[in-house]
Design an enzyme around this catalytic site. Structure first.
Site, PDB file in Angstrom:
ATOM      1  CD  GLU A  88      -3.291  -5.715   4.267  1.00  0.00           C
ATOM      2  OE1 GLU A  88      -4.148  -4.944   4.718  1.00  0.00           O
ATOM      3  OE2 GLU A  88      -2.088  -5.448   4.201  1.00  0.00           O
ATOM      4  CD  GLU A 140      -3.020  -0.881   2.284  1.00  0.00           C
ATOM      5  OE1 GLU A 140      -2.905   0.041   3.100  1.00  0.00           O
ATOM      6  OE2 GLU A 140      -3.970  -1.678   2.292  1.00  0.00           O
TER       7      GLU A 140
END
Ligand code: GAL
Length: 836
Positions: free
Chosen positions: A541, A466
């Site tokens: 995730e 991210e």
């Protein structure tokens, strides 16, 4: 206004555009977990690799005042003279009598009190101190962010001429290593393993003073990271001509009934010109020699480094798989003038892996859905400093509910975690900490790959998580450089990164990656694959239900969620929402639920005091099952599952939402023998009823094809009457390191767990040590390093460690008004690891 990390991420996205018939799944509170499997492993006998974990002294320093930091940095003189005047604590005659005696691994932050913020926060505003779990570490807390470690040990005169090195598996963070008064190394990332050659500075035949100043003022993550020398330290003694650290790499390929091994051995000659050859002996999983490879005679110049390549072919290889994690070993020996002068043992496994756009992930040619979890490294009671046995324990715990893959979010793990995954059969994504192509970040990436590339469990290298740069051309440039480095160091494994901005799946870093990691955004994955059919996407995730073990009424003021699969943050999804998309779609290789265990810090969803731990876990911080664990077991595992919840201790007349997780096809619910109706279970779903509470027995019956397969029941239990202690370890090794988790249950007179019990339990441990206590309460501010803990919804846990003498480790647990309990774990004679 300060932006929270989550805001920054959003901004980045915008800018860038009771069992009867047969036994049902009774609550698993530390049931029989296999802690390790025996492995036939050869041993190195010439090189010495000594554990340097025992007999340290510890003291806090000060990040802002040299007077409280043993003079370190006073008058700007730290680096003025090599070997002189660095810090008083580094002096040979320094008195460390008032320092605390400790053993490694050690995390000083777990021992600090929780400190609430003085500022108040608006609803939905994040408190920045929440990220690290409200522990006083970081720049605002100079007096608790520096740790000093000191150890004095002998190096015999006979070692003169050998190469002496310190190997640190990980120090959080920014260590200054001072040996006999010399700064011999400074380290950066707290997740990097590093080696320091101290041969030139040693006192041969005398005392050696090793001092490590650890500076945790700056963090690297947005989660609890702990601080200190929280992984092992080793002292190695080798011949000047030796195998480099992580110097053996066994690359293998398997075709049909044949495996080809390419063994590369990195040699370093730190002495005079030498002639030697190397012998690589390959052992099969039973410890039988299956190949002996002898190199030609090599002439190595002074200071020369050389990589020696050897190949071998094995017929009928025993493949490493999740069911049978077979491990081979290679013993590498350097032979000079007929004598072995250095040796090392490396384990490896033979298997094939492939990501296929249509079939997902293939292990040994067979599709295997990645049923993964992401995890941080901390555990209840001990913070980031885990005994090796806990690594095995945690991996085994995840396997209990069908998890077969582990993402080391967001950093390279301790080596023992990977060893546990190799031995127990768990696939791994190994992730570097910083996604950047600067020299230091690339060097960290390189250290991870060199250290870890022999592990058969690892299937992907992750180069980041991210990062705001993900959809940009700059991000792509950085990713290309990192990927090239990964390919150079290991052409056998694809490269992955975790992306939370779906724009970056198709531009920026996405197209650079072999395997796109989607963090959340599950509903978008099928559409993306429809337009990019050659892309491979996994959920790096996923899921991410927030839930509190044993709580069924949401209570924001107290900081508790419910244990139903109903709540997920806006960016995430419930377990069901994820599983219904991913499981039936063969193009999606699978994913990694955020998270397997609850972890300290990032106390989502509330993110403000009093919450100190996350609530994402399928298991709580102690490893106790939350109800969702049965959901995963039902749909990830191969056995029939039936789990009825919540507990059945309520107020008469209350409306209770009753759920069943099961993989059977029809479930019928009964209250005190009266049917409340049947429900059909849809794939990856659950069934529920609203029931008006009346005390007694709630029972679920699960049918498959009309046949009763399992029943489960919840009974109205009585008042807390006694304590039960349970452990999965029948014995411990008396090696001073082995450890066990002891689960505590508060039960009624009939031995049934009291689901709301919060009794304060005191522990007495004899024969071994009590390392810490926990209860899985995400807002408990009780100390971890203590001899007592309140139960949370009926349960708490203690972590105990064996001593070096065989005998009994005895745990006693007492609570006012309850019948006490005792548990004895025999400690069997064991050879402690060679240590200094
Ligand atoms: C992701 C992040 C994780 C964790 C998670 C919480 O954005 O990669 O480390 O913070 O969110 O949902």
């Amino acid at each position: 206004m300060a932006l929270s990390r989550r805001d920054a991420m959003k901004a980045g996205a915008v800018l860038a555009a009771a069992a009867t018939a047969p036994a049902a799944a009774a609550p698993v509170h530390h049931a029989a977990v296999k802690s390790s499997v025996p492995v036939a492993k050869p041993e190195a006998s010439v090189r010495e690799r000594l554990l340097l974990d025992f007999g340290w002294k510890f003291h806090l320093g000060h990040a802002a005042d040299p007077a409280w930091d043993f003079g370190f940095g006073a008058n700007q003189r730290t680096f003025a003279k090599a070997g002189y005047g660095i810090a008083t604590s580094a002096d040979a005659d320094f008195k460390d009598d008032d320092w605390t005696a400790i053993n490694l691994p050690h995390d000083w932050v777990v021992d600090l009190p929780f400190v609430p913020s003085t500022k108040s926060y608006k609803p939905d505003e994040e408190d920045p101190r929440a990220a690290h779990g409200f522990k006083p570490v970081g720049r605002e807390y100079p007096q608790t962010s520096i740790g000093w470690y000191r150890k004095v040990f002998d190096i015999p005169a006979s070692d003169l001429g050998r190469r002496i090195a310190l190997e640190f598996d990980g120090v959080f963070r920014a260590a200054t290593v001072i040996f006999n008064g010399y700064i011999v190394a400074t380290s950066g990332s707290g997740y990097r393993s590093f080696r320091v050659d101290v041969s030139d500075f040693a006192n041969y035949g005398g005392k050696n003073v090793l001092v490590v100043r650890v500076d945790a003022s700056l963090g690297e993550g947005w989660f609890y990271e702990g601080a200190g020398i929280y992984r092992h330290v080793w002292l190695t003694k080798q011949d000047p001509l030796h195998i480099a650290q992580w110097g053996t790499w066994v690359k293998s390929s398997v075709t049909g009934r044949t495996a080809t091994l390419s063994i590369a051995t990195d040699l370093v000659n730190e002495g005079a010109v030498r002639t030697a050859h190397i012998v690589s002996t390959v052992f099969d999983p039973d410890g039988r020699v299956v190949a002996t490879l002898k190199s030609p005679e090599l002439n190595l110049g002074a200071g020369e480094k050389r990589t020696v390549a050897q190949t071998s072919t094995l017929s009928s290889p025993r493949l490493w798989s999740l069911e049978v994690p077979a491990l081979y070993h290679v013993l590498t020996q350097i032979v000079a003038k007929g004598a072995v002068i250095d040796d090392a043992v490396t384990s490896f496994g033979l298997r094939t892996t492939k990501f296929d756009p249509a079939k997902g992930f293939l292990l040994n040619g067979k599709p295997v859905k990645l049923k993964g979890t992401c995890n941080h490294q901390d555990h209840a009671g001990i913070g980031a400093a885990l005994p090796d046995a806990l690594q095995d324990w945690r991996i085994a715990k995840l396997k209990e509910f069908g998890c077969n893959a582990y993402r080391t979010s967001h950093n390279p793990p301790t080596p023992e975690l990977l060893d546990a995954c190799d031995r127990l059969g768990m696939l791994v994504i190994d992730e570097t900490r910083r996604m950047s192509s600067d020299e230091e970040s690339l060097s960290d990436l390189e250290a991870m790959i060199r250290r870890d590339r022999n592990h058969p469990s690892i299937i992907l290298w992750s180069i980041g998580n991210e990062e705001p740069q993900q959809p940009t051309e700059r991000g792509a440039r950085i990713a290309r450089v990192m990927k090239r480095r990964c390919n150079e160091l290991d052409p056998t494994r694809p490269v992955n990164a975790a992306i939370d901005n779906p724009d970056a799946w198709g531009k920026g870093i996405g197209p650079v990656l072999d395997v796109i990691g989607a963090n959340y955004r599950t509903p978008k994955i099928p559409g993306f694959l429809a337009t990019s059919p050659k892309s491979i996407v996994i959920g790096t995730e996923t899921g991410s239900t927030v839930s509190t073990r044993g709580v069924y009424v949401r209570d924001k003021a107290s900081g508790y969620c419910v244990a139903y699969d109903t709540e997920a943050p806006w960016w995430a999804s419930t377990a069901e929402a994820w599983m219904k998309v991913a499981m039936p779609d063969s193009r999606i290789a699978g994913g990694f639920v955020w998270t397997g265990f609850d972890y300290r810090g990032e106390p989502t969803p509330f993110n403000v005091w009093p919450n100190v731990s996350s609530q994402f876990g399928i298991l709580d911080t102690c490893g106790f099952w939350k109800d969702n664990a049965w959901y995963y077991k039902a749909w990830w595992g191969n056995e029939p599952v039936l789990h009825l919840f919540p507990h059945w201790n309520w107020t008469v007349g209350e409306k209770i939402n009753v759920w069943v997780h099961s993989n059977l096809d029809t479930i019928e619910l009964f209250l005190n023998g009266q049917s409340l109706g049947s429900r059909k279970m849809e794939p990856y779903g659950h069934v529920e009823w609203d029931v008006t509470y009346a005390p007694g027995t709630l029972e679920a019956r699960g049918y498959k094809d009309g046949k009763l397969v399992l029943t489960d029941k919840r009974e109205t239990v009585g008042a807390a009457a006694q304590i039960l202690l349970k452990t999965d370890r029948g014995s411990l090794a008396a090696d001073g390191e082995d450890a066990a988790v002891v689960a505590v249950e508060i039960v009624d007179a009939e031995g049934r767990v009291v689901p709301t019990a919060s009794n304060l339990v005191s522990f007495k441990v004899t024969g071994g040590a009590l390392l810490g206590v926990g209860n899985g309460d995400p807002r408990s501010h009780e100390p971890d390093k203590a001899s007592q803990r309140a139960a949370f919804n009926g349960l708490c846990a203690a972590i105990v460690q064996a001593s070096k003498s065989a005998g009994d480790l005895r745990v006693e647990a007492m609570a006012p008004g309850l019948k006490a309990a005792a548990l004895v774990i025999p400690m069997k004679p064991a050879k402690p690891r060679a240590a200094v």
